[in-house]
Enzyme design. Structure first.
Site, PDB file in Angstrom:
ATOM      1  CD  GLU A  39      -3.216  -0.357   0.228  1.00  0.00           C
ATOM      2  OE1 GLU A  39      -3.079   0.745  -0.349  1.00  0.00           O
ATOM      3  OE2 GLU A  39      -4.229  -1.044   0.107  1.00  0.00           O
ATOM      4  CD  GLU A  46      -2.581   5.426  -6.412  1.00  0.00           C
ATOM      5  OE1 GLU A  46      -2.921   6.177  -5.463  1.00  0.00           O
ATOM      6  OE2 GLU A  46      -3.265   4.469  -6.792  1.00  0.00           O
TER       7      GLU A  46
END
Length: 97
Positions: A39, A46
């Site tokens: 994560e 991102e």
């Protein structure tokens, strides 16, 4: 980051009721850490892609983000499988008896 912590805490709470062995605990902690690390890497990718693209939409940016998200999905599926393999039998015995 609060949502990511909910899964491991629930798993650990259930595991504490099942009387697991130390090696089983170690595996659960390892796969939980793997998912959380995936994560974090996904978030970093991102943000870096967003920064590099400067707000512009680009097909390669979408591909990079989708691939990173897919890696998180693979890690989460593996963690779920390990959790079922480790906690399934003792949980089943607890529920049946």
């Amino acid at each position: 980051m609060m949502e990511e912590g909910a899964g491991p805490r629930g798993t650990w709470a259930l595991a504490s009721c099942l009387g697991l062995k130390r090696t089983e605990w170690a595996l659960l902690l390892l796969v939980s850490a793997l998912v959380l690390a995936a994560e974090l890497i996904n978030t970093a990718i991102e943000r870096a892609v967003d920064l590099a693209c400067g707000g512009e939409l680009h097909p390669l940016a979408k591909l990079a983000k989708d691939t990173a998200s897919g890696a998180v999905l693979v890690c989460a599926a593996a963690a779920a499988a390990v959790g079922i393999i480790i906690m399934g039998p003792p949980l089943w015995r607890l529920l049946v008896t």
